[in-house]
Design a protein around this motif. Structure first.
Motif, PDB file in Angstrom:
ATOM      1  N   THR A  17       1.043  -1.186  -0.302  1.00 31.06           N
ATOM      2  CA  THR A  17       0.161   0.058  -0.109  1.00 31.06           C
ATOM      3  C   THR A  17       0.573   1.145  -0.252  1.00 31.06           C
ATOM      4  O   THR A  17       1.737   1.132   0.246  1.00 31.06           O
ATOM      5  N   ILE A  18      -0.112   2.315  -0.100  1.00 32.34           N
ATOM      6  CA  ILE A  18       1.072   3.364  -1.283  1.00 32.34           C
ATOM      7  C   ILE A  18       1.001   3.816   1.222  1.00 32.34           C
ATOM      8  O   ILE A  18       1.844   4.587   1.938  1.00 32.34           O
ATOM      9  N   LEU A  19      -0.627   4.453   1.066  1.00 28.42           N
ATOM     10  CA  LEU A  19      -0.945   5.188   2.089  1.00 28.42           C
ATOM     11  C   LEU A  19      -0.884   4.602   3.544  1.00 28.42           C
ATOM     12  O   LEU A  19      -1.871   3.110   3.473  1.00 28.42           O
ATOM     13  N   ARG A  20      -0.133   4.750   4.582  1.00 26.88           N
ATOM     14  CA  ARG A  20      -0.681   4.252   5.625  1.00 26.88           C
ATOM     15  C   ARG A  20      -2.016   4.122   6.561  1.00 26.88           C
ATOM     16  O   ARG A  20      -2.505   4.112   7.654  1.00 26.88           O
ATOM     17  N   ARG A  21      -2.553   5.915   6.251  1.00 28.86           N
ATOM     18  CA  ARG A  21      -3.133   6.983   6.962  1.00 28.86           C
ATOM     19  C   ARG A  21      -4.205   7.350   5.410  1.00 28.86           C
ATOM     20  O   ARG A  21      -3.893   8.019   4.768  1.00 28.86           O
ATOM     21  N   LEU A  22      -4.578   8.218   6.291  1.00 29.20           N
ATOM     22  CA  LEU A  22      -5.797   9.205   5.411  1.00 29.20           C
ATOM     23  C   LEU A  22      -5.738  10.386   5.127  1.00 29.20           C
ATOM     24  O   LEU A  22      -4.324  10.808   6.009  1.00 29.20           O
ATOM     25  N   LEU A  23      -5.277  11.034   4.253  1.00 32.65           N
ATOM     26  CA  LEU A  23      -4.194  12.647   3.894  1.00 32.65           C
ATOM     27  C   LEU A  23      -5.851  13.311   4.687  1.00 32.65           C
ATOM     28  O   LEU A  23      -6.964  13.262   3.749  1.00 32.65           O
ATOM     29  N   SER A  24      -5.324  14.497   4.519  1.00 28.29           N
ATOM     30  CA  SER A  24      -5.998  15.543   5.311  1.00 28.29           C
ATOM     31  C   SER A  24      -6.778  16.312   4.315  1.00 28.29           C
ATOM     32  O   SER A  24      -5.728  15.801   3.120  1.00 28.29           O
ATOM     33  N   ILE A  47       4.295  19.799   4.088  1.00 24.01           N
ATOM     34  CA  ILE A  47       4.843  18.779   3.437  1.00 24.01           C
ATOM     35  C   ILE A  47       5.966  18.294   4.746  1.00 24.01           C
ATOM     36  O   ILE A  47       5.684  16.996   3.850  1.00 24.01           O
ATOM     37  N   PRO A  48       6.484  18.221   6.092  1.00 25.13           N
ATOM     38  CA  PRO A  48       6.675  17.337   6.271  1.00 25.13           C
ATOM     39  C   PRO A  48       5.481  15.783   6.669  1.00 25.13           C
ATOM     40  O   PRO A  48       6.351  14.758   6.432  1.00 25.13           O
ATOM     41  N   GLN A  49       4.245  15.650   6.684  1.00 25.70           N
ATOM     42  CA  GLN A  49       3.785  14.485   6.576  1.00 25.70           C
ATOM     43  C   GLN A  49       3.393  13.863   5.352  1.00 25.70           C
ATOM     44  O   GLN A  49       3.606  12.665   5.730  1.00 25.70           O
ATOM     45  N   LEU A  50       3.388  14.878   4.682  1.00 24.66           N
ATOM     46  CA  LEU A  50       3.398  14.198   2.994  1.00 24.66           C
ATOM     47  C   LEU A  50       5.247  13.675   2.482  1.00 24.66           C
ATOM     48  O   LEU A  50       5.066  12.563   2.035  1.00 24.66           O
ATOM     49  N   TYR A  51       6.469  14.699   3.632  1.00 28.36           N
ATOM     50  CA  TYR A  51       7.757  13.624   3.009  1.00 28.36           C
ATOM     51  C   TYR A  51       7.620  12.328   3.363  1.00 28.36           C
ATOM     52  O   TYR A  51       8.031  11.469   2.943  1.00 28.36           O
ATOM     53  N   GLU A  52       7.401  12.582   4.682  1.00 30.02           N
ATOM     54  CA  GLU A  52       7.881  11.189   5.741  1.00 30.02           C
ATOM     55  C   GLU A  52       6.525   9.986   5.002  1.00 30.02           C
ATOM     56  O   GLU A  52       6.952   9.019   4.809  1.00 30.02           O
ATOM     57  N   ALA A  53       5.534   9.766   4.596  1.00 28.57           N
ATOM     58  CA  ALA A  53       4.733   8.802   3.345  1.00 28.57           C
ATOM     59  C   ALA A  53       5.060   8.815   2.230  1.00 28.57           C
ATOM     60  O   ALA A  53       5.152   8.258   1.972  1.00 28.57           O
ATOM     61  N   GLY A  54       5.986   9.246   1.464  1.00 32.92           N
ATOM     62  CA  GLY A  54       6.870   9.163   0.736  1.00 32.92           C
ATOM     63  C   GLY A  54       5.873   9.577  -0.915  1.00 32.92           C
ATOM     64  O   GLY A  54       6.956   9.656  -1.680  1.00 32.92           O
ATOM     65  N   LEU A  55       5.168  10.697  -0.458  1.00 30.61           N
ATOM     66  CA  LEU A  55       4.721  11.108  -1.261  1.00 30.61           C
ATOM     67  C   LEU A  55       5.362  12.558  -1.694  1.00 30.61           C
ATOM     68  O   LEU A  55       5.140  13.202  -3.698  1.00 30.61           O
ATOM     69  N   VAL A  56       6.050  13.213  -1.175  1.00 30.97           N
ATOM     70  CA  VAL A  56       7.061  14.117  -2.149  1.00 30.97           C
ATOM     71  C   VAL A  56       8.257  14.341  -1.892  1.00 30.97           C
ATOM     72  O   VAL A  56       8.993  13.183  -0.816  1.00 30.97           O
ATOM     73  N   GLU A  57       9.493  14.728  -2.318  1.00 26.34           N
ATOM     74  CA  GLU A  57      10.410  15.324  -2.435  1.00 26.34           C
ATOM     75  C   GLU A  57      10.960  16.320  -2.572  1.00 26.34           C
ATOM     76  O   GLU A  57      10.727  17.420  -2.764  1.00 26.34           O
ATOM     77  N   THR A  58      12.455  16.263  -2.248  1.00 30.48           N
ATOM     78  CA  THR A  58      13.009  17.577  -2.228  1.00 30.48           C
ATOM     79  C   THR A  58      14.597  17.206  -3.188  1.00 30.48           C
ATOM     80  O   THR A  58      14.760  16.625  -3.629  1.00 30.48           O
TER      81      THR A  58
END
Length: 84
Positions: A17-24, A47-58
């Protein structure tokens, strides 16, 4: 035909699975912003939550300023919503 009996001691294979929780709604809105262009790394508090979920990168631009963009997983979330 004889089929082998399942081994009850084996753990079932988990579906990736990609997500372990629902996104706000704020996180989804940030993904939508990133769909069109990278944004400044400090632009959004989600951004930190999205980064932790692997959905964004720097990434860094030519001037060395860090920006945030969608990862393949972030793009997959938007495709799953029918947005991309």
């Amino acid at each position: 035909m004889n089929q082998p009996e399942p081994n009850i001691n084996e753990t079932p294979a988990k579906r990736p699975t990609i997500l372990r929780r629902l996104l706000s709604h704020h996180e989804l809105a940030t993904l939508l912003l990133l769909l069109h262009a990278p944004i400044d790394a400090s632009a959004k508090p989600e951004i930190p939550q999205l980064y932790e979920a692997g959905l964004v990168e720097t990434i860094s631009n030519d001037a060395g300023t860090p920006h945030i963009r969608l990862t393949q997983q972030g793009n997959a979330v938007l495709r799953g919503l029918g947005i991309k």
